[in-house]
Design a protein around this motif. Structure first.
Motif, PDB file in Angstrom:
ATOM      1  N   LEU A  98     -37.620  20.183 -17.290  1.00  0.00           N
ATOM      2  CA  LEU A  98     -38.876  19.868 -15.739  1.00  0.00           C
ATOM      3  C   LEU A  98     -39.902  20.219 -16.277  1.00  0.00           C
ATOM      4  CD1 LEU A  98     -36.541  20.411 -12.182  1.00  0.00           C
ATOM      5  CD2 LEU A  98     -37.332  18.136 -13.478  1.00  0.00           C
ATOM      6  N   ALA A  99     -40.490  21.636 -16.514  1.00  0.00           N
ATOM      7  CA  ALA A  99     -41.531  22.234 -17.377  1.00  0.00           C
ATOM      8  C   ALA A  99     -42.158  21.616 -18.317  1.00  0.00           C
ATOM      9  CB  ALA A  99     -41.571  23.567 -17.698  1.00  0.00           C
ATOM     10  N   HIS A 100     -41.199  20.420 -19.204  1.00  0.00           N
ATOM     11  CA  HIS A 100     -41.589  19.836 -19.986  1.00  0.00           C
ATOM     12  C   HIS A 100     -41.983  18.166 -19.129  1.00  0.00           C
ATOM     13  CE1 HIS A 100     -40.877  21.873 -23.754  1.00  0.00           C
ATOM     14  NE2 HIS A 100     -39.746  21.938 -23.371  1.00  0.00           N
ATOM     15  N   GLY A 101     -41.311  18.055 -18.339  1.00  0.00           N
ATOM     16  CA  GLY A 101     -41.231  16.553 -17.535  1.00  0.00           C
ATOM     17  C   GLY A 101     -42.767  16.942 -16.762  1.00  0.00           C
ATOM     18  N   LEU A 102     -43.796  17.914 -15.848  1.00  0.00           N
ATOM     19  CA  LEU A 102     -44.077  18.274 -15.418  1.00  0.00           C
ATOM     20  C   LEU A 102     -45.536  18.254 -16.664  1.00  0.00           C
ATOM     21  CD1 LEU A 102     -46.227  19.162 -12.813  1.00  0.00           C
ATOM     22  CD2 LEU A 102     -45.957  21.392 -14.295  1.00  0.00           C
ATOM     23  N   ALA A 103     -45.765  18.829 -17.576  1.00  0.00           N
ATOM     24  CA  ALA A 103     -46.543  19.080 -19.199  1.00  0.00           C
ATOM     25  C   ALA A 103     -46.661  16.994 -19.197  1.00  0.00           C
ATOM     26  CB  ALA A 103     -45.708  19.550 -20.256  1.00  0.00           C
ATOM     27  N   ASP A 104     -45.913  16.740 -19.057  1.00  0.00           N
ATOM     28  CA  ASP A 104     -45.695  14.772 -19.604  1.00  0.00           C
ATOM     29  C   ASP A 104     -46.194  14.838 -18.129  1.00  0.00           C
ATOM     30  OD1 ASP A 104     -45.010  15.478 -22.216  1.00  0.00           O
ATOM     31  OD2 ASP A 104     -42.509  14.488 -21.460  1.00  0.00           O
ATOM     32  N   VAL A 105     -46.244  14.528 -17.104  1.00  0.00           N
ATOM     33  CA  VAL A 105     -46.977  13.983 -16.300  1.00  0.00           C
ATOM     34  C   VAL A 105     -48.787  14.533 -16.562  1.00  0.00           C
ATOM     35  CG1 VAL A 105     -47.418  14.862 -12.969  1.00  0.00           C
ATOM     36  CG2 VAL A 105     -45.091  13.886 -14.829  1.00  0.00           C
ATOM     37  N   LEU A 106     -48.687  15.924 -16.139  1.00  0.00           N
ATOM     38  CA  LEU A 106     -50.126  16.334 -16.153  1.00  0.00           C
ATOM     39  C   LEU A 106     -50.810  15.837 -17.065  1.00  0.00           C
ATOM     40  CD1 LEU A 106     -49.373  19.955 -15.561  1.00  0.00           C
ATOM     41  CD2 LEU A 106     -50.038  18.252 -13.778  1.00  0.00           C
ATOM     42  N   ASP A 107     -50.430  15.402 -18.169  1.00  0.00           N
ATOM     43  CA  ASP A 107     -51.101  14.611 -19.406  1.00  0.00           C
ATOM     44  C   ASP A 107     -51.511  13.343 -19.488  1.00  0.00           C
ATOM     45  OD1 ASP A 107     -50.684  16.668 -21.351  1.00  0.00           O
ATOM     46  OD2 ASP A 107     -49.091  15.732 -22.016  1.00  0.00           O
ATOM     47  N   LEU A 108     -50.239  12.734 -18.249  1.00  0.00           N
ATOM     48  CA  LEU A 108     -51.116  11.070 -18.032  1.00  0.00           C
ATOM     49  C   LEU A 108     -51.974  11.050 -16.339  1.00  0.00           C
ATOM     50  CD1 LEU A 108     -49.107   8.263 -17.515  1.00  0.00           C
ATOM     51  CD2 LEU A 108     -48.759   8.634 -15.413  1.00  0.00           C
ATOM     52  N   PHE A 109     -52.464  12.214 -15.750  1.00  0.00           N
ATOM     53  CA  PHE A 109     -53.353  12.186 -15.482  1.00  0.00           C
ATOM     54  C   PHE A 109     -54.091  12.776 -15.628  1.00  0.00           C
ATOM     55  CE2 PHE A 109     -49.609  12.659 -11.536  1.00  0.00           C
ATOM     56  CZ  PHE A 109     -50.304  12.615 -10.469  1.00  0.00           C
ATOM     57  N   ALA A 110     -53.635  13.434 -16.003  1.00  0.00           N
ATOM     58  CA  ALA A 110     -55.263  13.803 -17.779  1.00  0.00           C
ATOM     59  C   ALA A 110     -56.423  12.605 -18.169  1.00  0.00           C
ATOM     60  CB  ALA A 110     -55.586  14.921 -18.445  1.00  0.00           C
ATOM     61  N   ALA A 111     -55.048  11.656 -19.075  1.00  0.00           N
ATOM     62  CA  ALA A 111     -55.562  10.594 -19.255  1.00  0.00           C
ATOM     63  C   ALA A 111     -56.288   9.582 -18.530  1.00  0.00           C
ATOM     64  CB  ALA A 111     -54.838   9.290 -20.701  1.00  0.00           C
ATOM     65  N   HIS A 112     -56.132   9.481 -17.209  1.00  0.00           N
ATOM     66  CA  HIS A 112     -56.783   8.746 -16.144  1.00  0.00           C
ATOM     67  C   HIS A 112     -57.705   9.006 -15.734  1.00  0.00           C
ATOM     68  CE1 HIS A 112     -53.345   6.769 -17.038  1.00  0.00           C
ATOM     69  NE2 HIS A 112     -54.242   5.657 -16.721  1.00  0.00           N
ATOM     70  N   ALA A 113     -58.050  10.627 -15.706  1.00  0.00           N
ATOM     71  CA  ALA A 113     -59.344  11.114 -15.472  1.00  0.00           C
ATOM     72  C   ALA A 113     -58.609  11.201 -13.799  1.00  0.00           C
ATOM     73  CB  ALA A 113     -60.490  10.589 -15.771  1.00  0.00           C
ATOM     74  N   PRO A 141     -51.007   5.776  -7.055  1.00  0.00           N
ATOM     75  CA  PRO A 141     -49.681   4.543  -7.305  1.00  0.00           C
ATOM     76  C   PRO A 141     -49.627   3.493  -8.597  1.00  0.00           C
ATOM     77  CG  PRO A 141     -50.068   4.646  -5.106  1.00  0.00           C
ATOM     78  CD  PRO A 141     -51.004   5.310  -5.828  1.00  0.00           C
ATOM     79  N   GLY A 142     -50.559   3.122  -8.120  1.00  0.00           N
ATOM     80  CA  GLY A 142     -50.882   1.848 -10.009  1.00  0.00           C
ATOM     81  C   GLY A 142     -50.579   3.087 -11.237  1.00  0.00           C
ATOM     82  N   MET A 143     -50.812   3.813 -11.389  1.00  0.00           N
ATOM     83  CA  MET A 143     -51.280   4.511 -12.474  1.00  0.00           C
ATOM     84  C   MET A 143     -49.575   4.815 -13.083  1.00  0.00           C
ATOM     85  SD  MET A 143     -52.255   7.870 -13.656  1.00  0.00           S
ATOM     86  CE  MET A 143     -50.929   8.925 -11.889  1.00  0.00           C
ATOM     87  N   LEU A 144     -48.975   5.247 -11.799  1.00  0.00           N
ATOM     88  CA  LEU A 144     -47.434   5.733 -12.003  1.00  0.00           C
ATOM     89  C   LEU A 144     -46.125   4.467 -12.436  1.00  0.00           C
ATOM     90  CD1 LEU A 144     -46.866   8.478  -9.465  1.00  0.00           C
ATOM     91  CD2 LEU A 144     -47.275   8.771 -11.957  1.00  0.00           C
ATOM     92  N   ALA A 145     -46.415   3.596 -11.726  1.00  0.00           N
ATOM     93  CA  ALA A 145     -46.050   2.703 -11.618  1.00  0.00           C
ATOM     94  C   ALA A 145     -46.186   1.495 -13.098  1.00  0.00           C
ATOM     95  CB  ALA A 145     -46.821   0.922 -10.494  1.00  0.00           C
ATOM     96  N   ALA A 146     -47.798   2.287 -13.836  1.00  0.00           N
ATOM     97  CA  ALA A 146     -47.901   1.330 -14.902  1.00  0.00           C
ATOM     98  C   ALA A 146     -46.853   2.455 -16.330  1.00  0.00           C
ATOM     99  CB  ALA A 146     -48.706   1.157 -15.272  1.00  0.00           C
TER     100      ALA A 146
END
Length: 399
Positions: A87-102, A143-148
């Protein structure tokens, strides 16, 4: 609640990262007596403290425990650690996704809570990921970011949405608020918490999470919220989080904690949370909180109720059964009239908290998001004005 079983007392002694001399003596006394080990292991699992118990009993005390118990604890602790690492690695990926979309985001449970309170991932059991975002991003961007990215919605509440990724077997809870306001009024501002935040490392990545004072307030609010749930009470791990955060941060700014608590109207909640951690797990009550606690009427009864809820196995006799009512409990632990009064809570929720019709009616830019609290009463006033004149009300226009 003073008539604890031997298994419960040993569980409390072992549900911490280190034991002082007094706690060590209690552990020795418990291990030297007649223990129902199956019952003890079941308690540890239900209270979500298996990893803490394993760290305490599977070291120098392993020879005092049955071999099969030690092996069971070690096996369960390994499973918790592996799950936490994934889950820690999963969170790191999620944070990268949020960062990529500012999109600013605050992870505040799971791996970041483990880092802040325990210093490592393996000692804190958790099953999903929780992040907090600004309400505007929650409504219009996330929602749109996660769906994509392949995330599928699985639940939608007024304060959080849950998403699951089919290939990762991870549930992500995205919050626009930290509590369900009608039952636990609490409105810590996202921007303020982000500005005050602390940086921790998660799976080799820096993450911005709640600073220790904010986190302590949130943990106490969550403990109080869970103690007011109609079904299951809070697990012991929720108290461990408070106690371990206090132990790990001896320099904690308690004046900041008190200031946040006063601003949010949760001074009594903080006093209850810290007092429960002191009673059950030996946490030290700082002078700042001790002074505030003296002004809380029935503090001992409130602390006792939380303890009874934690160890309720379906046949618990409560010393204050009236506190089992959610709104009665909320009124007992809040100091502001508007947070204690049922009618006031309902009025503020119904009139000023925006819902889907307001967001569909107009899309305000992010800096103006607070104005939705004006849009809702204005829309309701217009609606009932038209109805009073006998004019039709078509509701929210289609977009």
């Amino acid at each position: 609640m003073t008539d604890r079983t031997r298994e419960q007392d040993l569980l409390l002694c072992c549900s911490r990262t280190r034991a002082d001399a007094s706690t060590g003596a209690r552990i020795e006394a418990s291990l030297g007596g007649d223990l129902d080990w199956d019952r003890f292991l079941q308690l540890a699992n239900v209270q979500q403290v298996t990893s803490l118990v394993a760290s305490m009993l599977c070291g120098s005390l392993a020879s005092r425990c049955p071999p099969e118990v030690v092996e069971r604890l070690r096996s369960d602790a390994r499973a918790v650690a592996l799950r936490g690492l994934r889950l820690a690695h999963g969170l790191a990926d999620v944070l990268d996704l949020f960062a990529a979309h500012a999109i600013p985001v605050i992870p505040y449970k799971g791996p970041t809570l483990s880092a802040m309170a325990y210093g490592q991932t393996g000692l804190r059991q958790f099953g999903d990921l929780d992040v907090w975002v600004h309400p505007w991003d929650y409504r219009f961007r996330v929602p749109g970011m996660l769906a994509a990215d392949g995330w599928l919605p699985v639940a939608d509440y007024s304060w959080e949405r849950s998403f699951r990724h089919p290939h990762l077997d991870i549930v992500l809870d995205v919050h626009q608020a930290l509590t369900h306001r009608p039952f636990t009024p609490f409105s810590l501002r996202f921007d303020d918490a982000l500005r005050r935040g602390a940086d921790v490392e998660v799976a080799g990545r820096h993450a911005r999470t709640l600073a220790a004072p904010d986190l302590l307030v949130v943990l106490c609010v969550q403990l109080a919220k869970d103690a007011g749930e109609e079904r299951d009470g809070p697990p012991l791990i929720k108290v461990c989080d408070i106690a371990e955060l206090m132990r790990r941060h001896p320099e904690l700014d308690w004046q900041a904690v008190a200031r946040i608590a006063r601003d949010e109207g949760v001074v009594h909640v903080i006093c209850v949370g810290v007092a429960v951690a002191a009673k059950l797990l030996g946490a030290r009550v700082p002078a700042e909180i001790d002074r505030l606690a003296r002004k809380v009427s029935d503090l001992d009864a409130l602390v006792r109720h939380v303890e009874e809820r934690i160890f309720d196995e379906g046949n618990q006799r409560y010393s204050r059964s009236d506190l089992l009512d959610r709104l009665t409990w909320n009124a007992a632990i809040r100091e502001r009239f508007r947070d204690r009064n049922r009618a006031m809570i309902a009025l503020l929720q119904d009139v000023f908290v925006p819902n889907d019709p307001e967001y569909a009616l107009v899309r305000l830019p992010k800096p103006l998001f607070p104005l939705y609290r004006i849009v809702r009463p204005a829309r309701l006033a217009w609606k009932y004005f038209r109805l009073a004149l006998g004019m039709p009300w078509r509701g929210t226009p289609r977009r």
